[in-house]
Design a protein around this motif. Structure first.
Motif, PDB file in Angstrom:
ATOM      1  N   VAL A  31      24.620   9.297   6.208  1.00  0.00           N
ATOM      2  CA  VAL A  31      22.746   8.306   5.685  1.00  0.00           C
ATOM      3  C   VAL A  31      21.620   9.190   6.881  1.00  0.00           C
ATOM      4  O   VAL A  31      22.204   9.636   7.859  1.00  0.00           O
ATOM      5  N   VAL A  32      20.391   8.626   5.998  1.00  0.00           N
ATOM      6  CA  VAL A  32      19.450   8.544   6.953  1.00  0.00           C
ATOM      7  C   VAL A  32      19.147   7.433   7.029  1.00  0.00           C
ATOM      8  O   VAL A  32      18.788   6.425   6.242  1.00  0.00           O
ATOM      9  N   GLY A  42      14.424  -4.477  14.144  1.00  0.00           N
ATOM     10  CA  GLY A  42      14.583  -5.211  12.817  1.00  0.00           C
ATOM     11  C   GLY A  42      15.317  -3.971  12.262  1.00  0.00           C
ATOM     12  O   GLY A  42      16.512  -3.448  12.261  1.00  0.00           O
ATOM     13  N   PRO A  43      15.207  -4.395  10.575  1.00  0.00           N
ATOM     14  CA  PRO A  43      16.008  -4.152  10.011  1.00  0.00           C
ATOM     15  C   PRO A  43      15.634  -2.437   9.438  1.00  0.00           C
ATOM     16  O   PRO A  43      14.095  -2.017   9.854  1.00  0.00           O
ATOM     17  N   SER A  44      16.188  -1.828   8.190  1.00  0.00           N
ATOM     18  CA  SER A  44      16.342  -0.513   8.717  1.00  0.00           C
ATOM     19  C   SER A  44      16.799  -0.214   7.634  1.00  0.00           C
ATOM     20  O   SER A  44      18.040  -0.964   6.854  1.00  0.00           O
ATOM     21  N   VAL A  45      16.352   0.895   6.692  1.00  0.00           N
ATOM     22  CA  VAL A  45      16.477   1.465   5.422  1.00  0.00           C
ATOM     23  C   VAL A  45      17.756   2.595   5.167  1.00  0.00           C
ATOM     24  O   VAL A  45      16.982   3.339   6.352  1.00  0.00           O
ATOM     25  N   LEU A  46      18.323   2.314   4.789  1.00  0.00           N
ATOM     26  CA  LEU A  46      18.625   2.544   4.810  1.00  0.00           C
ATOM     27  C   LEU A  46      19.122   3.894   3.550  1.00  0.00           C
ATOM     28  O   LEU A  46      19.023   3.002   2.193  1.00  0.00           O
ATOM     29  N   THR A  47      19.302   5.260   4.096  1.00  0.00           N
ATOM     30  CA  THR A  47      19.454   6.021   2.224  1.00  0.00           C
ATOM     31  C   THR A  47      20.530   7.391   2.273  1.00  0.00           C
ATOM     32  O   THR A  47      20.724   7.844   3.687  1.00  0.00           O
ATOM     33  N   GLY A  53      15.776  13.413   1.402  1.00  0.00           N
ATOM     34  CA  GLY A  53      15.087  15.446   0.902  1.00  0.00           C
ATOM     35  C   GLY A  53      13.809  14.442  -0.529  1.00  0.00           C
ATOM     36  O   GLY A  53      13.118  15.536  -0.315  1.00  0.00           O
ATOM     37  N   LEU A  54      14.740  13.846  -1.861  1.00  0.00           N
ATOM     38  CA  LEU A  54      13.843  13.878  -3.063  1.00  0.00           C
ATOM     39  C   LEU A  54      12.716  13.399  -1.862  1.00  0.00           C
ATOM     40  O   LEU A  54      11.430  13.721  -2.877  1.00  0.00           O
ATOM     41  N   ILE A  56      11.203  12.938   0.735  1.00  0.00           N
ATOM     42  CA  ILE A  56      10.674  14.009   1.850  1.00  0.00           C
ATOM     43  C   ILE A  56       9.432  14.786   0.246  1.00  0.00           C
ATOM     44  O   ILE A  56       8.897  15.469   0.836  1.00  0.00           O
ATOM     45  N   THR A  57      10.082  15.468  -0.432  1.00  0.00           N
ATOM     46  CA  THR A  57       9.168  16.973  -1.099  1.00  0.00           C
ATOM     47  C   THR A  57       8.334  16.152  -2.061  1.00  0.00           C
ATOM     48  O   THR A  57       7.040  16.320  -2.454  1.00  0.00           O
ATOM     49  N   ALA A  58       9.029  14.541  -2.640  1.00  0.00           N
ATOM     50  CA  ALA A  58       7.919  14.323  -3.131  1.00  0.00           C
ATOM     51  C   ALA A  58       6.254  13.430  -2.410  1.00  0.00           C
ATOM     52  O   ALA A  58       5.141  14.411  -2.865  1.00  0.00           O
ATOM     53  N   ILE A  59       6.965  13.396  -1.435  1.00  0.00           N
ATOM     54  CA  ILE A  59       5.573  13.467  -0.350  1.00  0.00           C
ATOM     55  C   ILE A  59       4.107  14.610  -0.102  1.00  0.00           C
ATOM     56  O   ILE A  59       3.558  14.429  -0.159  1.00  0.00           O
ATOM     57  N   GLY A  60       5.576  16.019   0.055  1.00  0.00           N
ATOM     58  CA  GLY A  60       4.620  16.900   0.335  1.00  0.00           C
ATOM     59  C   GLY A  60       3.915  16.897  -0.827  1.00  0.00           C
ATOM     60  O   GLY A  60       3.112  18.674  -0.647  1.00  0.00           O
TER      61      GLY A  60
END
Length: 63
Positions: A31-32, A42-47, A53-54, A56-60
């Motif tokens: 999990v990330v 507060g809440p966290s988003v889990l992925t 990785g997808l 982070i790649t898209a942001i780059g």
């Protein structure tokens, strides 16, 4: 999921002025976790690591 063992790292793009701050925990098995550093309780988003990785790649590609 218990996030008490998460090791949170603040994004290098987060400012020190209390603005838009993101933290990510990469040490959890399978999990990330992502959260707002201004609201650590507060809440966290889990992925999944693959989805992270997808993302982070898209942001780059957008720079």
């Amino acid at each position: 999921m218990d996030l008490n063992t998460a090791t949170w790292t603040k994004s290098s793009y987060s400012g020190s002025n209390g603005g838009q701050c993101v933290e990510v925990a990469l040490n959890l098995p399978g999990v990330v976790a992502v959260r707002d550093s201004k609201n650590p309780g507060g809440p966290s988003v889990l992925t999944t690591p693959a989805e992270w990785g997808l993302f982070i790649t898209a942001i780059g590609r957008r720079r």
